[in-house]
Design a protein around this motif. Structure first.
Motif, PDB file in Angstrom:
ATOM      1  N   GLU A   1      11.383  11.544   8.358  1.00 49.49           N
ATOM      2  CA  GLU A   1      10.371  10.514   8.091  1.00 49.49           C
ATOM      3  C   GLU A   1       8.974  11.112   8.010  1.00 49.49           C
ATOM      4  O   GLU A   1       8.191  10.746   7.140  1.00 49.49           O
ATOM      5  CB  GLU A   1      10.436   9.418   9.150  1.00 49.49           C
ATOM      6  N   GLU A   2       8.648  12.027   8.908  1.00 45.13           N
ATOM      7  CA  GLU A   2       7.328  12.685   8.872  1.00 45.13           C
ATOM      8  C   GLU A   2       7.160  13.442   7.561  1.00 45.13           C
ATOM      9  O   GLU A   2       6.139  13.361   6.900  1.00 45.13           O
ATOM     10  CB  GLU A   2       7.167  13.633  10.060  1.00 45.13           C
ATOM     11  N   ASN A   3       8.173  14.194   7.195  1.00 43.34           N
ATOM     12  CA  ASN A   3       8.110  14.971   5.963  1.00 43.34           C
ATOM     13  C   ASN A   3       8.034  14.057   4.741  1.00 43.34           C
ATOM     14  O   ASN A   3       7.257  14.311   3.821  1.00 43.34           O
ATOM     15  CB  ASN A   3       9.329  15.892   5.868  1.00 43.34           C
TER      16      ASN A   3
ATOM     17  N   HIS B   1      11.932  18.603   2.417  1.00 41.15           N
ATOM     18  CA  HIS B   1      12.754  17.397   2.564  1.00 41.15           C
ATOM     19  C   HIS B   1      14.216  17.717   2.268  1.00 41.15           C
ATOM     20  O   HIS B   1      15.110  17.342   3.029  1.00 41.15           O
ATOM     21  CB  HIS B   1      12.247  16.296   1.621  1.00 41.15           C
ATOM     22  N   SER B   2      14.449  18.404   1.180  1.00 43.49           N
ATOM     23  CA  SER B   2      15.812  18.770   0.804  1.00 43.49           C
ATOM     24  C   SER B   2      16.484  19.596   1.900  1.00 43.49           C
ATOM     25  O   SER B   2      17.639  19.347   2.268  1.00 43.49           O
ATOM     26  CB  SER B   2      15.776  19.558  -0.506  1.00 43.49           C
ATOM     27  N   SER B   3      15.750  20.544   2.437  1.00 49.91           N
ATOM     28  CA  SER B   3      16.288  21.388   3.509  1.00 49.91           C
ATOM     29  C   SER B   3      16.583  20.562   4.763  1.00 49.91           C
ATOM     30  O   SER B   3      17.648  20.721   5.379  1.00 49.91           O
ATOM     31  CB  SER B   3      15.282  22.494   3.825  1.00 49.91           C
ATOM     32  N   TYR B   4      15.668  19.682   5.145  1.00 47.86           N
ATOM     33  CA  TYR B   4      15.857  18.852   6.338  1.00 47.86           C
ATOM     34  C   TYR B   4      17.059  17.920   6.169  1.00 47.86           C
ATOM     35  O   TYR B   4      17.850  17.752   7.100  1.00 47.86           O
ATOM     36  CB  TYR B   4      14.618  18.018   6.641  1.00 47.86           C
ATOM     37  N   VAL B   5      17.193  17.333   5.004  1.00 49.86           N
ATOM     38  CA  VAL B   5      18.309  16.410   4.765  1.00 49.86           C
ATOM     39  C   VAL B   5      19.634  17.172   4.797  1.00 49.86           C
ATOM     40  O   VAL B   5      20.605  16.715   5.405  1.00 49.86           O
ATOM     41  CB  VAL B   5      18.125  15.653   3.434  1.00 49.86           C
TER      42      VAL B   5
ATOM     43  N   SER C   1       2.883  18.661  -2.859  1.00 52.28           N
ATOM     44  CA  SER C   1       3.935  17.646  -2.910  1.00 52.28           C
ATOM     45  C   SER C   1       5.290  18.301  -3.171  1.00 52.28           C
ATOM     46  O   SER C   1       6.287  17.974  -2.522  1.00 52.28           O
ATOM     47  CB  SER C   1       3.615  16.617  -3.997  1.00 52.28           C
ATOM     48  N   ILE C   2       5.320  19.230  -4.095  1.00 52.37           N
ATOM     49  CA  ILE C   2       6.573  19.933  -4.420  1.00 52.37           C
ATOM     50  C   ILE C   2       7.060  20.728  -3.204  1.00 52.37           C
ATOM     51  O   ILE C   2       8.267  20.755  -2.914  1.00 52.37           O
ATOM     52  CB  ILE C   2       6.387  20.830  -5.662  1.00 52.37           C
ATOM     53  N   GLU C   3       6.145  21.360  -2.484  1.00 54.55           N
ATOM     54  CA  GLU C   3       6.534  22.095  -1.273  1.00 54.55           C
ATOM     55  C   GLU C   3       7.145  21.150  -0.237  1.00 54.55           C
ATOM     56  O   GLU C   3       8.154  21.481   0.395  1.00 54.55           O
ATOM     57  CB  GLU C   3       5.319  22.798  -0.675  1.00 54.55           C
ATOM     58  N   TRP C   4       6.542  19.964  -0.057  1.00 53.05           N
ATOM     59  CA  TRP C   4       7.077  18.996   0.907  1.00 53.05           C
ATOM     60  C   TRP C   4       8.450  18.487   0.445  1.00 53.05           C
ATOM     61  O   TRP C   4       9.335  18.248   1.273  1.00 53.05           O
ATOM     62  CB  TRP C   4       6.107  17.829   1.112  1.00 53.05           C
TER      63      TRP C   4
END
Length: 181
Positions: free
Chosen positions: A135-137, A113-117, A106-109
């Motif tokens: 959304e997938e992430n 998420h932070s990187s994608y945003v 979960s922490i890895e995802w």
């Protein structure tokens, strides 16, 4: 209602995509899927083609999901229902490392998420592809987090006790009268 609109409702593209992804996870692909279902490969292709007049039975989809060991179909249905699919595991097969593994995933995802945003908002606009990736992430963040919590509580919390009378139909609850002698 026109025929095209009806067919889209009958078998949505998101479901077809999840079924195709599930089939691709089988080592033998379409040939293996056909074998699992006892049909021909043509029968599969006919039911998965865009604009076709046949649909892919949900029972078949569930058989292939079980055979593949992946939950693409369940996840797709959950997403369309504004829900998150949280797979349950047999408690006997779980130890603390498994619980912590779900937390780490979960922490890895969340890191992704932070990187994608950050990348998606750099130009001030989130385009369709960026939104799909976020959304997938995000779905994976929520699913792994819920898996972690579910395992944590199932292993370390005492089962909730309930009064079976709460489930009884009105008037069906036995009345216990205390009589003093």
């Amino acid at each position: 209602m026109d025929n095209k609109h009806w067919q889209v409702e009958k078998q949505p593209a998101w479901l077809v995509a999840a079924i195709k992804k599930t089939i691709s996870e089988l080592p033998g692909g379409y040939a293996e899927a056909a074998e699992w279902l006892g049909v021909t490969e043509d029968a599969l292709f006919n039911r998965l083609r865009a604009g076709g007049d046949q649909i892919f039975p949900m029972g078949w989809a569930m058989v292939l999901q079980q055979a593949s060991g992946k939950k693409f179909i369940a996840d797709a249905v959950s997403r369309q229902s504004n829900s998150v699919n949280v797979p349950l595991v047999e408690i006997e097969d779980v130890d603390n490392a498994d619980i912590n593994q779900r937390l780490m995933e979960s922490i890895e995802w969340i890191g992704k998420h932070s990187s994608y945003v950050r990348k998606a908002t750099a130009d001030g606009i989130i385009d369709q592809a960026e939104r799909a990736q976020i959304e997938e992430n995000s779905y994976q963040v929520m699913a792994k987090w819920q898996e972690h919590l579910t395992l944590l509580y199932r292993i370390f919390c005492a089962p909730e006790k309930s009064d079976a009378r709460e489930c009884a139909a009105p008037g069906a609850v036995a009345f216990r009268k205390h009589v003093e002698n």
